[in-house]
Design an enzyme around this catalytic site. Structure first.
Site, PDB file in Angstrom:
ATOM      1  N   GLU A 187     -32.448 -51.049  32.632  1.00 41.43           N
ATOM      2  CA  GLU A 187     -33.646 -51.685  33.153  1.00 41.43           C
ATOM      3  C   GLU A 187     -34.265 -51.337  34.490  1.00 41.43           C
ATOM      4  OE1 GLU A 187     -34.166 -56.008  32.085  1.00 41.43           O
ATOM      5  OE2 GLU A 187     -34.197 -55.542  30.089  1.00 41.43           O
ATOM      6  N   GLU A 236     -31.064 -53.805  23.620  1.00 44.85           N
ATOM      7  CA  GLU A 236     -31.268 -55.170  23.666  1.00 44.85           C
ATOM      8  C   GLU A 236     -32.288 -55.948  22.918  1.00 44.85           C
ATOM      9  OE1 GLU A 236     -31.064 -56.645  27.886  1.00 44.85           O
ATOM     10  OE2 GLU A 236     -30.029 -55.360  28.531  1.00 44.85           O
TER      11      GLU A 236
END
Ligand code: AHR
Length: 500
Positions: A173, A303
């Site tokens: 991220e 995820e």
């Protein structure tokens, strides 16, 4: 009656076992207590790893485990987690509850866990706050079989042979907690960092994963690829995969909703948001297709899962939530979607393995329970390493809000490694069962068995009642010739195995 058409002669692609992968972060009670209790614990363990949890995960055939994060990965300095435990540096886990991380679970412990589980390793490197040298040395430490400073250090720490790193993520991220970068900047940084992830054993090349988008941020995927694929000398953007993160949040991030106390409206909101995964995969794939016409780069959904408000009275930074039949549906729907897109989706990792978000296992000290999501993974394991078969199901729209109706059914079908045909179906309706008529063209069914996960919307397992939701034998169907007639109850995930 809804028709399900299966063409066993039309194989559409290989289903990587890693589509049923998992993720474990230094977050709350995932690693500590959930997986690792230390060698001196009263909880039965092998080299510190909980026996009950390892056994359950092996039964489910966990194919791959991602570690150490998540946001934690971009603050993790791997050298703090090696050597004698009493000398390891303590740090603050700034992302997750501000608790002290004593680094007693580090590289050696992760590799020990992976070995006990018999699964592949996915290590996520630190680009956000780490150097190229640090990342490069970690790979050398883990994988080099020779004389070098890092290989020697590994040996000094008690591990002579190198380990196998199957997957390596270059940051996590990085558009957010991993450094707040812009796509072009990350794309260039990716090119640089990945250069030094050496394949010390060319027979076991490391699958390199670039940080991909947050949900529908298509500009990120496009921007990263634009930089990575520029002058890459035919090396498809220097990557084997690019990630995608997408969580199912029933309402807003500011009020996500309870895991167990919800109504039919929230049921459909949740399932409708889950189905958005399909659009995300299609649209990110379309971008990848522009840069990677040969389909060399995998989309890695590393995820996914439900994200609710934490259980009342628990640390908000620990992301501990319960898991109901609604989560079973979310798991079944997503796993069907991944199967259907197995030409591009090469790995997917539900967040997270134990005690965090949509976990397959919950623990309370020495006690352990399997969640409804566990039972769905355990039923879907028969797809691992199978061949996706061409299939199509008729559906009707169900729901309460005209604008957010969902199809009542989803499915995927594979020819398993065991030579059987495996059909997995989800019935999204909160209220209605339905009849399904499946036909397999000219393939004759010689035998069959089926199992189902179902219950009321809010049904879940607790430490006092651990078996409320589990996979039960299912008999409400007939199989004759090349056809099946199935009576599928509302709110259910079904697996039928056919001998052919
Ligand atoms: O899974 C919890 C967190 O969600 C991860 O650390 C991060 O990558 C994501 O935002």
């Amino acid at each position: 009656m809804f028709n399900l058409f299966i063409n066993p002669r039309n194989k559409k692609g290989h289903i990587n076992p890693e589509l049923q992968g998992h993720f474990s972060e230094h977050l709350g009670r995932c690693i500590y207590e959930g997986l690792y209790v230390g060698e001196h614990s009263d909880i039965p363990n092998v080299n510190g790893m909980r026996k009950d949890v390892v056994e359950a995960l092996k039964e489910m055939q966990i194919p791959v485990l991602r570690w150490p994060g998540g946001c934690f990965a971009d603050e993790y300095h791997w050298k703090d987690g090696i050597g004698p435990k009493e000398k390891r540096k303590k740090m603050i886990n700034t992302h997750w509850g501000g608790v002290v991380e004593d680094n007693s679970f580090g590289t050696h412990e992760f590799m020990e866990l992976v070995e006990q589980l018999g699964c592949k390793s996915y290590v996520n490197g630190n680009m956000g706050s780490g150097t190229v040298q640090e990342m490069s040395e970690w790979v050398e430490y883990m994988t080099f079989n020779g004389v070098s400073p890092m290989a020697d250090l590994r040996k000094e720490n008690g591990h002579e042979a190198p380990w196998r790193v199957d997957y390596f993520g270059v940051g996590n991220e990085n558009w957010g907690c991993g450094g707040n970068m812009n796509p072009d900047f990350y794309g260039n940084m990716y090119r640089r960092y990945q250069t030094y992830i050496r394949n010390y054993d060319p027979k076991q090349p490391i699958f390199k994963i670039a940080c991909g988008a947050n949900a529908a941020d298509y500009d990120w995927t496009d921007g990263v690829c634009k930089e990575a694929f520029r002058n890459c000398g035919g090396q498809h953007g220097f990557m084997d995969g690019i990630s995608l993160h997408y969580y199912t949040v029933p309402y807003e991030w500011s009020h996500k909703g309870s895991a167990t106390d919800f109504d039919e409206k929230a049921w459909y909101e949740t399932l409708s948001k889950t189905l958005f995964m399909e659009e995300l995969i299609n649209r990110h794939t379309a971008i990848l297709d522009k840069y990677d016409k040969e389909h060399k780069v995998g989309l890695i959904v590393d995820e996914w899962g439900t994200w609710y408000d934490v259980e009342p009275g628990t640390n908000p930074g620990f992301l501990y939530q319960q898991n109901t039949v609604r989560d079973a549906l979310v798991a079944g729907i997503n796993l069907n979607i991944f199967n259907k897109h197995c030409d591009r989706v090469k790995m997917a990792n539900i967040a997270q393995l134990v005690n965090v978000l949509q976990a397959v296992i919950l623990t309370d000290g020495a006690k352990m329970i399997k969640t409804p999501t566990y039972h769905v993974f355990n039923m879907y394991k028969h797809h691992q390493d199978g061949e996706l078969l061409d299939s199509f199901i008729e559906t009707a729209k169900v729901g309460l809000d005209e604008k957010k109706m969902v199809p009542n059914l989803t499915e995927s079908v594979s020819l398993g490694k065991d030579g059987k045909i495996h059909i997995t179906l989800t019935n999204l309706s909160a209220t209605d069962g339905c009849e399904i008529r499946a036909s397999l063209a000219d393939t004759v069914i010689k035998g069959s068995c089926a199992e189902i996960v179902t219950g009321s919307m809010q049904a879940h397992n607790t430490f006092d009642a651990p078996e409320t939701v589990h996979a039960e034998q299912f008999t409400d169907y007939t199989a004759e010739g090349s056809g099946l007639k199935i009576k599928m109850p509302a709110r259910s995930v079904l697996h039928i195995a056919l001998d052919i």
